[in-house]
Design a protein around this motif. Structure first.
Motif, PDB file in Angstrom:
ATOM      1  N   SER A  98     -39.146  -3.237  -5.023  1.00 21.64           N
ATOM      2  CA  SER A  98     -40.258  -2.604  -4.160  1.00 21.64           C
ATOM      3  C   SER A  98     -40.717  -3.388  -2.611  1.00 21.64           C
ATOM      4  O   SER A  98     -41.387  -3.025  -2.408  1.00 21.64           O
ATOM      5  N   LEU A 101     -41.173  -2.720   1.139  1.00 20.04           N
ATOM      6  CA  LEU A 101     -41.532  -2.027   2.263  1.00 20.04           C
ATOM      7  C   LEU A 101     -43.036  -3.133   2.132  1.00 20.04           C
ATOM      8  O   LEU A 101     -43.970  -2.348   3.324  1.00 20.04           O
ATOM      9  N   TYR A 242     -50.088  -1.726  -3.879  1.00 18.03           N
ATOM     10  CA  TYR A 242     -48.121  -2.053  -3.876  1.00 18.03           C
ATOM     11  C   TYR A 242     -48.186  -2.343  -4.900  1.00 18.03           C
ATOM     12  O   TYR A 242     -47.323  -3.480  -5.550  1.00 18.03           O
ATOM     13  N   LEU A 245     -47.364  -0.085  -7.506  1.00 16.69           N
ATOM     14  CA  LEU A 245     -45.907   0.240  -6.841  1.00 16.69           C
ATOM     15  C   LEU A 245     -44.871  -0.894  -7.807  1.00 16.69           C
ATOM     16  O   LEU A 245     -44.088  -0.327  -8.322  1.00 16.69           O
ATOM     17  N   ALA A 246     -45.506  -2.221  -7.709  1.00 16.29           N
ATOM     18  CA  ALA A 246     -44.022  -3.285  -7.905  1.00 16.29           C
ATOM     19  C   ALA A 246     -43.865  -3.329  -9.311  1.00 16.29           C
ATOM     20  O   ALA A 246     -43.001  -3.449  -9.424  1.00 16.29           O
ATOM     21  N   PHE A 249     -41.501  -0.576 -10.227  1.00 15.54           N
ATOM     22  CA  PHE A 249     -40.593  -0.275  -9.545  1.00 15.54           C
ATOM     23  C   PHE A 249     -40.142  -1.671 -10.807  1.00 15.54           C
ATOM     24  O   PHE A 249     -38.853  -1.456 -11.239  1.00 15.54           O
ATOM     25  N   LEU A 281     -47.380   2.729 -11.905  1.00 14.73           N
ATOM     26  CA  LEU A 281     -46.970   4.475 -10.636  1.00 14.73           C
ATOM     27  C   LEU A 281     -47.836   5.509 -10.523  1.00 14.73           C
ATOM     28  O   LEU A 281     -48.102   5.924 -10.118  1.00 14.73           O
ATOM     29  N   MET A 437     -39.369   3.586   2.287  1.00 14.15           N
ATOM     30  CA  MET A 437     -40.099   3.457   1.171  1.00 14.15           C
ATOM     31  C   MET A 437     -38.298   4.501   0.120  1.00 14.15           C
ATOM     32  O   MET A 437     -37.954   3.810  -0.739  1.00 14.15           O
ATOM     33  N   THR A 441     -36.212   2.233  -2.269  1.00 16.76           N
ATOM     34  CA  THR A 441     -36.048   2.843  -3.222  1.00 16.76           C
ATOM     35  C   THR A 441     -34.826   3.437  -3.617  1.00 16.76           C
ATOM     36  O   THR A 441     -33.733   2.894  -4.991  1.00 16.76           O
TER      37      THR A 441
END
Length: 562
Positions: A98, A101, A242, A245-246, A249, A281, A437, A441
């Motif tokens: 991630s 991004l 973020y 998200l990090a 992922f 997420l 992204m 991904t």
């Protein structure tokens, strides 16, 4: 000419005026767009930018390819089992899945040149720390840092190659060149792995990575990228979003890499990690859907065309696992050394480069459909040929099939990236980040998930085939007794004890049956991948026919001018 009087008493100038036809070229000349600025770099300097981009991309590709392709050698260096060493791959991909991004926003806010210099410097530092690894824990920390440091190298490779190319070559030669280099990391890592292991240098892989990183530092300092205006684009909500998200992922990356080795249902930490990832997420989605200026436009990402594009990329990564995991895994189960498979890896690398070169010549915005169809046909043919493998198959029998798949891999990705970039830019610059992204991904995280699915199916099918092969076989059965007799006769010279000779012969028989079961399992998965490629090709053919018919109808129904 002098003025003359008309019958109405008005005075007209008899000087002729320019006609409309004569005035039209002048008006067009005034409205014509200005000529594009000349290319700012000389040929040697442009070549330097391209060479820097290729080397940066190669460094990034080898950072992961060396670990994935030579896990057994790396495990030996740190005194770990191959199962535990697989966590190194997870540690590398957890941040990298991630981070690219957020790095785009960092680059926009803090400037391109500082971003480039800091990126290669951090990667060189991570490679230097890698020289001090002594055990699994320190190696995990180093691989995590390497994953963080290699993430910006992906975009840097693109930027440097595009900087050194004239505008008309950026979207064909530039895309194909960088993607070909970045996709060759695992194959090249497997090819040079035995050479690095044979030279007898401690931490040979880290030494190679450090050497490449230092060359990249010198090139970045010598060839600075064109400065772009800095814009403040990062807010504290971006950081929170973020972070979720990090973590999400990263957790999925860890589970994808470790799930098969530790098995999915046998360790609770796999389930807890996956649940925490999904939860993070979900938090990120809730934050992004309620923002006026989101980090990612989730509504656009979940629109049908974008979901279709994402699905195609994921399926592509799945069917390409036939090559990245299939051939290498099959020969490893057969007990072949990496050096024995090296000629096959060299041919695969050459075919991939050839595919990228051909793609650079034929790629255009309206040609992605036929190019993808041809690539799917090649992949299906290669996978079907591999599905006929037996326990006697050697790398020479896979030269043609793996070359077809490698060539197709060089053809597939650049048109997909070009089509996605074109679609995102039509919507506006703000959509570019969302597209990047999606692309990154599907290539990083999607590759890990595809590999996990591939290895899981192989493991399940191997157990099924092993059950069939051993069903009804006992030590007293005539076939087993005959094999044990032959085995003990061969070992009579080196082992005088009859009971030990019989046990060793029985162990060898069990190993041969297990290998045969693995070969049959790989054949099953190869056949499934060939079927998936065939279905994708059929669906794409129908789509192209539909688009051609619709275009013909639109042309026939359009009003004729004049």
């Amino acid at each position: 000419m002098t003025p003359r009087a008309t019958s109405s008493g008005r005075v007209e100038d008899s000087t002729p005026t320019p006609s409309a036809e004569a005035a039209e070229p002048a008006a067009k000349a005034e409205q014509a767009p200005p000529a594009p600025p000349p290319f700012p770099h000389s040929v040697p300097r442009a070549a330097g930018y391209v060479a820097a981009g290729v080397l940066i991309g190669l460094t990034q590709a080898l950072a992961s390819g060396v670990i994935i392709g030579n896990l057994q050698f790396v495990a030996g260096e740190i005194g770990a089992t191959q199962l535990h060493a697989s966590l190194l791959v997870a540690a590398f991909y957890a941040p990298r899945a991630s981070l690219s991004l957020f790095l785009i926003k960092l680059r926009t806010q803090f400037g391109l040149r500082p971003f480039a210099e800091c990126s290669v410097a951090i990667f060189a530092l991570a490679s230097l720390i890698g020289l001090a690894t002594q055990d699994l824990r320190s190696a995990l920390l180093v691989q995590f840092l390497a994953g963080v440091a290699s993430a910006p190298l992906t975009s840097l490779g693109f930027l440097y190659v595009l900087e050194g190319l004239a505008p008309k070559y950026k979207m064909n030669v530039g895309l194909c060149l960088v993607l070909t280099v970045m996709m060759s990391g695992t194959t090249l890592g497997r090819l040079i792995g035995p050479l690095l292991s044979d030279i007898g240098v401690d931490h040979a892989f880290a030494v190679l990575s450090l050497g490449l990183a230092l060359i990249c530092v010198a090139l970045v300092m010598r060839f600075p990228l064109t400065s772009q205006p800095r814009v403040k684009v990062i807010s504290w909500v971006d950081v929170v979003s973020y972070s979720m998200l990090a973590i999400g992922f990263g957790g999925i990356a860890v589970v994808s890499v470790s799930g098969v080795g530790y098995w999915w249902l046998e360790h609770d930490w796999l389930g807890w990690t996956l649940a925490a990832s999904i939860g993070c997420l979900a938090i990120m989605v809730a934050i992004e859907l309620n923002r006026d200026s989101p980090l990612l436009d989730l509504r656009w990402i979940t629109s049908p065309p974008v979901l279709h594009f994402t699905g195609v990329l994921l399926l592509f990564r799945l069917i390409l696992s036939e090559q990245s995991l299939g051939g290498a895994g099959l020969f490893q189960k057969m007990g072949l050394a990496t050096s024995q498979v090296a000629p096959l890896y060299g041919l695969m690398l050459l075919s991939s480069v050839l595919g990228g070169a051909v793609c650079a010549f034929i790629i255009k915005p309206d040609r992605e459909g036929p190019i993808h169809l041809f690539a799917l046909v090649l992949i299906g043919m290669g996978a079907w040929m591999d599905s006929q493998s037996s326990i006697l198959t050697r790398p020479e029998q896979m030269f043609l099939s793996q070359s077809l798949i490698s060539f197709a891999s060089g053809l597939f990705l650049p048109p997909a990236l070009l089509a996605g970039l074109t679609s995102a830019l039509k919507k506006g610059p703000n959509y570019l980040l969302s597209f990047i992204m999606i692309f990154l991904t599907t290539q990083s995280l999607g590759g890990l998930m595809g590999g996990a699915l591939f290895n899981t199916v192989v493991s399940i099918r191997q157990k099924i085939h092993l059950g069939y092969l051993t069903d009804g076989l006992t030590i007293t059965s005539p076939q087993v007794a005959d094999l044990i007799g032959r085995g003990t006769a061969y070992m009579a010279v080196i082992e005088p004890d009859p009971s030990l000779r019989a046990a060793e012969a029985l162990s060898q028989i069990s190993q041969q049956i297990a290998v045969q079961a693995y070969v049959m399992a790989y054949d099953d998965v190869f056949a499934v991948i060939a079927g998936i490629a065939a279905l994708m090709a059929a669906a794409l053919t129908l789509h192209l026919i539909y688009m051609a018919v619709a275009s013909a109808r639109n042309k026939s129904s359009a009003p004729v001018a004049g």
